[in-house]
Each structure stands twice: as structure tokens, then as C-alpha cells.
Design a protein around this motif. Structure first.
Motif, PDB file in Angstrom:
ATOM      1  N   VAL A 115       0.841  -1.201   0.000  1.00 56.71           N
ATOM      2  CA  VAL A 115       0.000   0.000   0.000  1.00 56.71           C
ATOM      3  C   VAL A 115       0.879   1.255   0.000  1.00 56.71           C
ATOM      4  CG1 VAL A 115      -1.690   1.316   1.340  1.00 56.71           C
ATOM      5  CG2 VAL A 115      -1.949  -1.140   1.080  1.00 56.71           C
ATOM      6  N   GLY A 116       1.974   1.214   0.746  1.00 53.34           N
ATOM      7  CA  GLY A 116       2.869   2.367   0.813  1.00 53.34           C
ATOM      8  C   GLY A 116       3.521   2.710  -0.513  1.00 53.34           C
ATOM      9  N   LEU A 164      -3.235   5.036   6.613  1.00 47.59           N
ATOM     10  CA  LEU A 164      -3.761   3.982   5.757  1.00 47.59           C
ATOM     11  C   LEU A 164      -2.765   2.823   5.671  1.00 47.59           C
ATOM     12  CD1 LEU A 164      -5.859   2.890   3.740  1.00 47.59           C
ATOM     13  CD2 LEU A 164      -4.581   4.110   1.958  1.00 47.59           C
ATOM     14  N   VAL A 165      -1.505   3.137   5.457  1.00 51.16           N
ATOM     15  CA  VAL A 165      -0.468   2.102   5.382  1.00 51.16           C
ATOM     16  C   VAL A 165      -0.386   1.344   6.699  1.00 51.16           C
ATOM     17  CG1 VAL A 165       2.016   1.716   5.134  1.00 51.16           C
ATOM     18  CG2 VAL A 165       0.848   3.328   3.629  1.00 51.16           C
ATOM     19  N   PHE A 171       2.038   2.764  -3.319  1.00 52.14           N
ATOM     20  CA  PHE A 171       1.091   3.550  -4.111  1.00 52.14           C
ATOM     21  C   PHE A 171       0.591   4.794  -3.386  1.00 52.14           C
ATOM     22  CE2 PHE A 171       0.729  -0.826  -5.674  1.00 52.14           C
ATOM     23  CZ  PHE A 171       1.084  -0.601  -7.001  1.00 52.14           C
ATOM     24  N   LYS A 172       0.470   4.726  -2.077  1.00 47.94           N
ATOM     25  CA  LYS A 172      -0.033   5.842  -1.272  1.00 47.94           C
ATOM     26  C   LYS A 172       1.084   6.318  -0.350  1.00 47.94           C
ATOM     27  CE  LYS A 172      -4.474   5.865  -2.293  1.00 47.94           C
ATOM     28  NZ  LYS A 172      -5.163   7.031  -2.749  1.00 47.94           N
ATOM     29  N   LYS A 173       2.004   7.073  -0.889  1.00 39.63           N
ATOM     30  CA  LYS A 173       3.201   7.464  -0.147  1.00 39.63           C
ATOM     31  C   LYS A 173       2.926   8.403   1.028  1.00 39.63           C
ATOM     32  CE  LYS A 173       6.449   6.862  -3.928  1.00 39.63           C
ATOM     33  NZ  LYS A 173       5.651   5.958  -4.687  1.00 39.63           N
ATOM     34  N   ASP A 174       1.910   9.217   0.939  1.00 41.12           N
ATOM     35  CA  ASP A 174       1.654  10.201   1.983  1.00 41.12           C
ATOM     36  C   ASP A 174       0.512   9.810   2.919  1.00 41.12           C
ATOM     37  OD1 ASP A 174       3.662  11.826   1.059  1.00 41.12           O
ATOM     38  OD2 ASP A 174       2.345  12.925  -0.299  1.00 41.12           O
ATOM     39  N   ALA A 175       0.064   8.568   2.859  1.00 37.70           N
ATOM     40  CA  ALA A 175      -1.063   8.129   3.684  1.00 37.70           C
ATOM     41  C   ALA A 175      -0.549   7.193   4.780  1.00 37.70           C
ATOM     42  CB  ALA A 175      -2.109   7.455   2.824  1.00 37.70           C
TER      43      ALA A 175
END
Length: 104
Positions: A78-79, A88-89, A81-85
Motif C-alpha cells: 500500500v505504501g 492507511l499504510v 502507491f499511497k506514499k503520503d497516507a
């Protein structure tokens, strides 16, 4: 005792960082050092995460290491694709760990 230890570790970490970089200020840091700062947090997190994921596998029991590996792979997946979340990660990694722990 544990909350006090965590608090003291945070105070010491802040004091060391401030002692080194506080008086200088970010605008006076050399460009070379300033360009490497974004990589410090991922490097520190990897230094913490990798041993905690790989140490349960030392005994050769993959069943004991599986929840840690699944949680790490889910979090990194997940990290990527979603580097700033961060939350969520973190939530996905914990969900992968918990589901695997209870499934085994």
C-alpha cells in the motif's frame, strides 16, 4: 513505567535533534545535507521494521514469522502507491498482521 520510558525516549530524541540542528536552522544547512533529509525517516523505519519482521523466522518456524511477513508486505504494498497516507499504510499492515495471526 512503560509510558514514562516512552516519554523520556521522545524527550531525549528531540533534545539530540534540536542540539544538532535547532541553532543552525534549516535555511543554513548545506544543500547536500538538506537534500538527504527526506530519506532519513524511511531509513530509520526500515532499520526498525526489518529486524522485527525477520527475527521470528530465525528459528526456522515460518508459521511464527508469517503474520509479521504478511503485515510488512501489505504495508509496503500500500505504501508503494499511497506514499503520503501513513495511517492507511499502518492500518493495512496491522490488518494483515492481525488477520494472519488469527487465521493460523
Amino acid at each position: 513505567m512503560i509510558p514514562l520510558t516512552i516519554l523520556l525516549c521522545g524527550v531525549v530524541t528531540f533534545a539530540v535533534r534540536y542540539a544538532l540542528f535547532g541553532p543552525i536552522g534549516p535555511e543554513h544547512l548545506p544543500t547536500r545535507i538538506r537534500s538527504t533529509l527526506p530519506y532519513v525517516m524511511p531509513a530509520v523505519l526500515m532499520a526498525i521494521i526489518v529486524p522485527s519482521v525477520l527475527l521470528p523466522a530465525e528459528g526456522g518456524d515460518l508459521k511464527a514469522a508469517a503474520p509479521y511477513l504478511v503485515g510488512a508486505v501489505c504495508g509496503f504494498g500500500v505504501g508503494a502507491f499511497k506514499k503520503d497516507a501513513f495511517f492507511l499504510v499502518f492500518a493495512v499492515a496491522m490488518a494483515g498482521f492481525i488477520l494472519t495471526k488469527f487465521a493460523l
